[in-house]
Design a protein around this motif. Structure first.
Motif, PDB file in Angstrom:
ATOM      1  N   PRO A 194       0.812  -1.226   0.000  1.00  0.00           N
ATOM      2  CA  PRO A 194       0.000   0.000   0.000  1.00  0.00           C
ATOM      3  C   PRO A 194       0.844   1.275   0.000  1.00  0.00           C
ATOM      4  O   PRO A 194       0.490   2.253  -0.666  1.00  0.00           O
ATOM      5  CB  PRO A 194      -0.814  -0.119   1.306  1.00  0.00           C
ATOM      6  N   ILE A 223       2.171   1.815  -3.473  1.00  0.00           N
ATOM      7  CA  ILE A 223       1.105   2.390  -4.314  1.00  0.00           C
ATOM      8  C   ILE A 223       1.052   3.900  -4.120  1.00  0.00           C
ATOM      9  O   ILE A 223       0.979   4.670  -5.077  1.00  0.00           O
ATOM     10  CB  ILE A 223      -0.265   1.760  -3.950  1.00  0.00           C
ATOM     11  N   GLU A 224       1.141   4.331  -2.872  1.00  0.00           N
ATOM     12  CA  GLU A 224       1.070   5.773  -2.582  1.00  0.00           C
ATOM     13  C   GLU A 224       2.226   6.525  -3.238  1.00  0.00           C
ATOM     14  O   GLU A 224       2.029   7.558  -3.883  1.00  0.00           O
ATOM     15  CB  GLU A 224       1.097   6.008  -1.065  1.00  0.00           C
ATOM     16  N   TYR A 226       1.849   6.704  -6.977  1.00  0.00           N
ATOM     17  CA  TYR A 226       0.752   7.603  -7.338  1.00  0.00           C
ATOM     18  C   TYR A 226       1.191   9.065  -7.191  1.00  0.00           C
ATOM     19  O   TYR A 226       0.907   9.888  -8.054  1.00  0.00           O
ATOM     20  CB  TYR A 226      -0.458   7.314  -6.450  1.00  0.00           C
ATOM     21  N   SER A 245       1.218   2.416 -10.366  1.00  0.00           N
ATOM     22  CA  SER A 245       0.493   2.457  -9.103  1.00  0.00           C
ATOM     23  C   SER A 245      -0.738   1.553  -9.146  1.00  0.00           C
ATOM     24  O   SER A 245      -0.971   0.747  -8.234  1.00  0.00           O
ATOM     25  CB  SER A 245       0.090   3.910  -8.829  1.00  0.00           C
ATOM     26  N   ALA A 262      -5.785   2.336   0.579  1.00  0.00           N
ATOM     27  CA  ALA A 262      -4.986   3.085  -0.394  1.00  0.00           C
ATOM     28  C   ALA A 262      -5.500   2.825  -1.805  1.00  0.00           C
ATOM     29  O   ALA A 262      -5.551   3.741  -2.634  1.00  0.00           O
ATOM     30  CB  ALA A 262      -3.514   2.692  -0.281  1.00  0.00           C
ATOM     31  N   PHE A 303      -5.899  10.721  -0.511  1.00  0.00           N
ATOM     32  CA  PHE A 303      -5.642  10.901  -1.945  1.00  0.00           C
ATOM     33  C   PHE A 303      -6.644  11.864  -2.559  1.00  0.00           C
ATOM     34  O   PHE A 303      -6.298  12.716  -3.355  1.00  0.00           O
ATOM     35  CB  PHE A 303      -5.721   9.548  -2.667  1.00  0.00           C
TER      36      PHE A 303
END
Lengths: 305, 285
Positions: free
Chosen positions: A259, A262-263, A266, A274, B116, B224
């Motif tokens: 996770p 992924i952040e 991104y 991502s 996420a 996000f």
């Protein structure tokens, strides 16, 4: 007039507006409003509900896979075989393996103590086990920083022995165990409580030892519930973001879980990569749900009748 | 011997099953090590702050706004879930339609999908060039990177709480009550409003409180899509992380204790609500 009498009787009961004559007449004919709504209302409500679910759940899920494969299979494979991605996948698997094992052992031990014995303060103990569910993931991470961080309560002894917990694997594992703490126990406790102690008492009085009673009587009785708990625990352990983010330090290739990876991707506008990594976790979520649906029917068999 | 054991452990009933001391001891030790001691570290650190210092931190405009955003939008999201979650439950329990089992299963996606992943998916979906965002942009509605985006994320993560709490209660509801109401002349609307709704109301409220509690502490799916503009779209958990990264431990600790206290209060309320829900409605077997 006699046909109208029930309407007159019903009126004082229905203060929100008198029932119409036609409805009463239908009621007299045996076509009384049954336990459902007119077809048009049913269809409209179903469509609204499905639209809501599609909008809030279906589309985001679909989008993960569409975005992951938008740039082609080669880009997808490249994103997943990147060394940092592989390191993140490996770390996530390791953390999940350790925390699920810890929670399985704890869950079995705790449910044995709670379900097989009567003692004072039991419901308080259950509430305390459930407590991590109501703590924000960020707060869960923070408490370990306050304990083990460089400014933490235990900073001096940890430094003396050169033990690194925060921004290292132990911190990530601890935070993950915390957020997944109740998963296994809460599946086992209610089931074992319902199953009672008769079978264990019988085994013990026939001369079985405590351990063999546990492995031969109790464990087979709760195996599906245990698997169910493991499944949910694993999904959360692999996907935990907030708590792990606070304690991890985000060191690429070292303390980055999937996770967190992924952040980072991104935020670097590497959306394809991502979403490629995200698709793996989304797939895990789907597999978890399918297995959960299958297990739920098995679980019904474990319920005592 | 037997009496000695009984007097030593008066807090539990005697039993022939072995292993109480060992398992109870291990449970308590592990619980203290993983949960209770770390949590008390937070309160210990907070108590080290002077009252004036605490007041300064908590009356800081940025802190107040972050708390306001977190609690306000969580309340709004839980309210949306109360209405639409209730509708989804009704449709799932009462009506038949194609692929009902699949629809029922995907309700749990917000539980199973890592936050996420949900966060980047929702952000992309509602961004100006996203599938939904591009439809809303001509109307002048911006979702991603605004408080509205936070609301969308909080609705997403809260939905299963309402649905899964109410679903078993509505399914167990005694159908004869509705027949009785109908045969006494109630319209369908009256039956639902006066018979069905009061029976599932405690479960609805429990689901609402659970969705709210989860939303207040939510971090992953929100950061996000939020845009994270201080004073506009910054949630309290994010402010804790930011203060921590600035090494302002006192600030992080103070905000965290407020949030932890709020979750304890919510936990207590949910507990009461569950007792209420179980004491009425179709739970008797």
């Amino acid at each position: 007039m006699s046909a109208l009498e029930p309407a007159a009787l019903a009126q004082p009961l229905a203060s929100d507006g008198p029932p119409t004559l036609t409805k009463q007449a239908r009621a007299q004919n045996g076509h009384r409003p049954a336990r459902t709504e007119p077809a048009a209302v049913r269809i409209a409500l179903t469509l609204i509900a499905l639209a809501f679910l599609g909008l809030f759940i279906g589309l985001p899920l679909l989008l993960v896979f569409v975005e992951a494969f938008k740039r082609g299979a080669a880009a997808y494979v490249a994103a997943l075989s990147d060394p940092d991605a592989l390191a993140a996948i490996r770390l996530t698997l390791l953390v999940a393996a350790i925390s699920v094992t810890a929670n399985v052992i704890f869950g079995l031990v705790a449910s044995w103590a709670i379900a097989k014995f009567e003692f004072a303060g039991k419901s308080l103990l259950i509430t305390l086990i459930d407590l991590p569910f109501s703590v924000s993931p960020v707060v869960a991470g923070l408490i370990y920083v306050l304990l083990f961080g460089s400014q933490g309560l235990l900073a001096a002894p940890l430094q003396a022995w050169d033990i690194k917990i925060i921004f290292a694997l132990p911190g990530i594992v601890l935070a993950t165990i915390f957020v997944t703490f109740p998963f296994v126990a809460r599946e086992l406790i209610p089931l074992m409580q319902e199953q009672g102690t008769a079978e264990e008492e019988a085994a013990i009085s026939l001369g079985a030892s405590g351990l063999s009673t546990f492995f031969r009587v109790t464990l087979p009785n709760v195996k599906w519930a245990l698997l169910y708990g493991v499944l949910l625990c694993n999904a959360r352990a692999m996907g935990e973001f907030g708590a792990v983010s606070v304690v991890s330090g985000h060191v690429r290739g070292l303390t980055n879980t999937m996770p967190l990876h992924i952040e980072i991707l991104y935020n670097e506008y590497q959306f394809g990569a991502s979403f490629a990594v995200a698709s793996l976790l989304a797939l895990l979520a789907l597999v978890t749900l399918i297995a959960k649906t299958v297990l739920e029917s098995r679980l019904a068999e474990e319920e005592p009748r | 011997m037997a009496t000695a054991t009984a007097s030593r452990l008066t807090f539990r009933k005697p039993s022939v099953i072995p292993g109480f001391g060992l398992t109870f001891g291990l449970t308590l030790t592990w619980l203290c090590l993983i949960v209770l001691l770390p949590l008390s570290a937070l309160f210990l650190k907070t108590s080290e702050l002077s009252f004036d210092r605490l007041l300064v931190i908590m009356s800081n405009a940025r802190t107040l706004h972050a708390l306001q955003i977190s609690f306000g939008l969580s309340l709004a999201a839980a309210a949306i879930n109360l209405v639409f979650g209730g509708l989804v439950v009704w449709v799932l329990v009462r009506y038949d339609f194609p692929f009902k089992r699949v629809v029922d299963a995907i309700i749990d996606i917000p539980f199973a999908l890592p936050t996420a992943v949900a966060g980047i998916a929702l952000t992309t979906l509602y961004a100006e060039n996203g599938w939904i965002g591009s439809l809303l942009a001509p109307l002048g509605i911006q979702v991603s990177f605004t408080p509205l985006g936070i609301l969308v994320a909080l609705v997403f993560i809260g939905l299963p709480f309402v649905v899964r709490t109410v679903q078993p209660v509505l399914a167990d509801l005694d159908a004869e009550l509705e027949d009785a109401a109908a045969s006494l002349g109630a319209t369908r609307g009256q039956t639902i409003w006066r018979v069905v709704l009061p029976s599932i109301w405690p479960a609805l409220l429990t689901g609402f409180a659970m969705a709210f509690a989860r939303a207040v502490g939510e971090y992953g799916s929100v950061i996000f899509i939020a845009g994270n503009l201080p004073g506009v779209s910054e949630i309290a958990p994010l402010l804790i992380v930011i203060r921590l990264e600035e090494f302002r431990y006192a600030d992080a600790t103070a905000i965290a204790s407020v949030m932890l206290l709020a979750s304890f209060v919510l936990l207590f309320i949910i507990n009461r609500l569950q007792h209420w829900a179980e004491s009425r409605g179709g739970r008797e077997r």
